[in-house]
Structures are given as structure tokens and as C-alpha cells.
Design a protein around this motif. Sequence first.
Motif, short mmCIF file in Angstrom:
data_model
loop_
_atom_site.label_atom_id
_atom_site.label_comp_id
_atom_site.label_asym_id
_atom_site.label_seq_id
_atom_site.Cartn_x
_atom_site.Cartn_y
_atom_site.Cartn_z
N HIS A 55 20.34 3.38 -3.12
CA HIS A 55 20.29 2.91 -1.79
C HIS A 55 21.50 2.24 -1.46
CE1 HIS A 55 19.57 1.60 2.23
NE2 HIS A 55 19.55 0.53 2.02
N ARG A 56 21.94 1.15 -2.39
CA ARG A 56 22.91 0.31 -2.12
C ARG A 56 24.17 1.05 -2.62
NH1 ARG A 56 20.22 -5.10 -4.93
NH2 ARG A 56 19.19 -5.45 -2.82
N GLU A 57 24.43 1.56 -3.74
CA GLU A 57 25.63 2.25 -4.13
C GLU A 57 25.78 3.76 -3.72
OE1 GLU A 57 25.68 1.65 -8.57
OE2 GLU A 57 25.21 -0.40 -8.01
N GLU A 58 24.95 4.64 -3.59
CA GLU A 58 25.05 5.96 -3.36
C GLU A 58 24.59 6.38 -1.89
OE1 GLU A 58 23.11 7.72 -6.41
OE2 GLU A 58 24.13 6.67 -7.82
N GLY A 59 24.20 5.41 -0.78
CA GLY A 59 23.83 5.73 0.65
C GLY A 59 22.66 6.45 0.61
N LEU A 60 21.66 6.33 -0.32
CA LEU A 60 20.64 7.20 -0.24
C LEU A 60 19.59 6.23 0.78
CD1 LEU A 60 18.40 9.29 -1.22
CD2 LEU A 60 17.57 7.40 -2.79
N SER A 61 19.23 7.11 1.72
CA SER A 61 18.62 6.44 2.97
C SER A 61 17.27 6.66 3.04
CB SER A 61 19.22 6.75 4.42
OG SER A 61 18.27 6.53 5.31
N PHE A 62 16.20 5.64 3.41
CA PHE A 62 14.65 5.93 3.41
C PHE A 62 14.51 5.92 4.94
CE2 PHE A 62 13.64 5.48 -1.16
CZ PHE A 62 14.79 4.89 -1.69
N ALA A 63 15.32 6.18 5.69
CA ALA A 63 14.93 5.97 7.31
C ALA A 63 14.01 7.33 7.53
CB ALA A 63 16.29 6.34 7.94
N ASN A 64 13.94 8.31 7.03
CA ASN A 64 12.91 9.59 7.21
C ASN A 64 11.57 9.21 6.32
OD1 ASN A 64 14.32 10.26 5.05
ND2 ASN A 64 13.84 12.58 5.35
N VAL A 65 11.57 8.25 5.51
CA VAL A 65 10.77 8.39 4.45
C VAL A 65 9.35 7.51 5.08
CG1 VAL A 65 9.77 7.49 2.26
CG2 VAL A 65 11.94 8.36 2.44
N ILE A 66 8.21 8.46 4.93
CA ILE A 66 7.01 7.85 5.22
C ILE A 66 6.23 7.74 3.97
CG2 ILE A 66 4.73 8.25 6.30
CD1 ILE A 66 6.17 9.93 8.39
N SER A 67 5.62 6.41 3.61
CA SER A 67 5.00 6.30 2.19
C SER A 67 3.69 5.86 2.30
CB SER A 67 5.91 5.29 1.45
OG SER A 67 5.66 4.07 2.06
N PHE A 68 2.74 6.47 1.40
CA PHE A 68 1.49 6.01 1.55
C PHE A 68 1.14 5.83 -0.10
CE2 PHE A 68 1.34 9.17 4.96
CZ PHE A 68 0.33 8.33 5.76
N ASN A 69 0.77 4.38 -0.21
CA ASN A 69 0.50 4.14 -1.61
C ASN A 69 -0.79 4.43 -2.06
OD1 ASN A 69 2.86 2.10 -1.48
ND2 ASN A 69 2.04 1.62 -3.43
N LEU A 70 -1.02 4.51 -3.35
CA LEU A 70 -2.30 5.15 -3.99
C LEU A 70 -3.72 4.06 -3.72
CD1 LEU A 70 -1.18 6.12 -7.50
CD2 LEU A 70 -2.29 7.74 -5.87
N ASP A 71 -3.22 2.90 -4.11
CA ASP A 71 -4.53 1.88 -4.10
C ASP A 71 -4.08 0.56 -3.86
OD1 ASP A 71 -2.72 1.49 -6.45
OD2 ASP A 71 -4.21 2.70 -7.85
N GLU A 72 -5.01 -0.29 -3.73
CA GLU A 72 -4.93 -1.74 -3.71
C GLU A 72 -6.17 -2.46 -4.18
OE1 GLU A 72 -3.70 -4.49 -3.57
OE2 GLU A 72 -2.49 -4.57 -1.85
N TYR A 73 -5.94 -3.61 -4.66
CA TYR A 73 -7.30 -4.38 -5.12
C TYR A 73 -8.17 -4.82 -3.88
CZ TYR A 73 -4.85 -5.29 -9.92
OH TYR A 73 -4.23 -5.26 -10.83
N TYR A 74 -9.29 -4.94 -4.17
CA TYR A 74 -10.04 -5.21 -3.11
C TYR A 74 -11.16 -6.22 -3.49
CZ TYR A 74 -13.26 -5.32 1.20
OH TYR A 74 -13.76 -5.55 2.09
N PRO A 75 -11.45 -7.55 -3.00
CA PRO A 75 -10.64 -7.97 -1.59
C PRO A 75 -9.45 -8.58 -2.39
CG PRO A 75 -12.27 -9.41 -2.01
CD PRO A 75 -12.53 -8.28 -3.07
N ILE A 76 -8.16 -8.59 -1.40
CA ILE A 76 -7.12 -9.48 -1.86
C ILE A 76 -6.33 -9.62 -0.57
CG2 ILE A 76 -5.34 -7.50 -2.33
CD1 ILE A 76 -4.84 -9.20 -4.92
N GLU A 77 -5.72 -10.73 -0.51
CA GLU A 77 -4.95 -11.25 0.49
C GLU A 77 -3.54 -10.39 0.71
OE1 GLU A 77 -4.61 -15.18 1.18
OE2 GLU A 77 -6.97 -15.40 1.11
#
Length: 248
Positions: A55-77
Motif C-alpha cells: 500500500h505504502r510503496e506500490e500504491g495498492l489501494s484497498f478503497a474497493n475492498v470489503i472484508s469479512f473476518n472469519l472469527d472472533e472470541y466470545y465474549p470479548i471487548e
Amino acid sequence: IPCSIHNNILDGSKHVAAIIAETIRNSQAEGKACVLGLATGSTPKTLYAELVRMHREEGLSFANVISFNLDEYYPIEREAYQSYYHFMHRMLFNHVDMKPEHIHIPNGEWPKDAIKQYCLEYEKQIEEAGGVDLQILGIGMNGHIGFNEPGSSIHSHTRLTNLDNTTRFANLYEFPNISQVPRLAITMGISTILKAKKIVLMAWGSGKAPVVQKAAEEHMTEHIPASLLQQHTDTLFVLDAAAAAELT
Ligand code: F6R
């Protein structure tokens, strides 16, 4: 399952970063959003550092990226250092041009009596985004993907699930003591993962070699959740030499 074997973690991570960058740029060329499924844990740390560098050195943009993470602990703040929300922002999101409204991570603060509905909604959001174009995975020592522990059904969806004690001990290094490691997690299901158009699973180090061999080369079984990826027609394992050592 096809495997791409590299000399070290950096080379393997660069290979995966190049696949991600190509997926993002193809979507940009078509004027579409790019939907990425993302993992946490120690395995993708070098990958995220490489994406930040691109992103910093080669101009790769994430402006069109939508992300979904796999998982999260529960419960957690969310703001807890150990949360996957905190991890993702620390490793990637704070350093690239992701739009905050494009980031989806299962919410470890959601009230327990409303979790079922919340998980259905998570699946619906993935579908409404057009489905996952590229899903990044790690693998647990017991073969889990996401937090789909051994015994998880190939038909499983996003849900609240129990963590194996072996998984809790594997992740203890992030917490002050074992009693603080959550017993539950919200995870995408195996069927959720298998709907992705393309899947890349990464594994580094000799500790993962036995389970990588079983998942890639032995028969499909719910006892080794990652072996269920054999069902999928576009899955690649990206390994370092140590993780590939037991492949035949
Ligand atoms: C994390 C995840 C887990 C990890 C797995 C390996 O989002 O989905 O399946 O990929 O537990 O963890 P590490 O990379 O710490 O060995």
C-alpha cells in the motif's frame, strides 16, 4: 489439494500478498468491489505487513475492498488487545485505505440471547456483498479452520461455538493466564468458507506439518476440518518448507 511451497515465511507471505493484490486489481479494473475473507492468529502477520508495504510503496489501494473476518472470541471487548477486532486494526486496517464501513468482524460484545440472529445477519451481509472472492485461512494444530473445531459439519454456518482446550492453550500466549482465554467464539461455518470463490490456506513451521499432510492428502473427514477443503475446486495451500515436510 495443490500446494505452493516456499523457502521461508516471507516468501510464502509475498506469494499470498501477490494473489490478494491481483484479486483487488482485477476487481478495480472491472469497477467492482473486492470481497476478502480474512484470518487472524500468528500465521498472517507477515502477510499483513507485506500488504501494508505494498500500500505504502506500490500504491495498492484497498478503497474497493470489503472484508469479512472469519472469527472472533466470545465474549470479548472490541478494544481488548486480544480481540481479533484489535488485531486486524493493529496489523492492517489502521495502515491502509480501507473504508471503516467495509470492515466486518464478528462482534464479540453482542448479547448472547441475540447471537443466532446476529450470525444469520453476518451470512446475509456476505451474500449481499456478492460473496467472498478470496478467503484467507490459517490452520490449527488439530486441523481447525476459522474456529471450526474437529467434528464441525461441512454444512455448518456462522455460529457461536466452543473452543477446544488445545486451541485455548495454543492461543494462551496472548492472554495473562488460561482462565482468561475465552471458551467460546463466533466463527464462519465450513459451508460459509466453502462458498468463497477462491481459498488460500497458509501454514508455517514443522508443528503444522502432520496436519497439513492429513488435510491435503488423506481422505476428507470432519475430524480434520481443513480436509473438507478438498470439496472446493479452487483451493491452494501456501506452505514453508517445514510445514510441507510430511507431504508425500
Ligand atoms: C484465526 C483462525 C484460526 C487460525 C488457527 C492458526 O482467525 O481462523 O483458524 O488460523 O488457529 O493459528 P496460528 O496462525 O496462530 O497458528
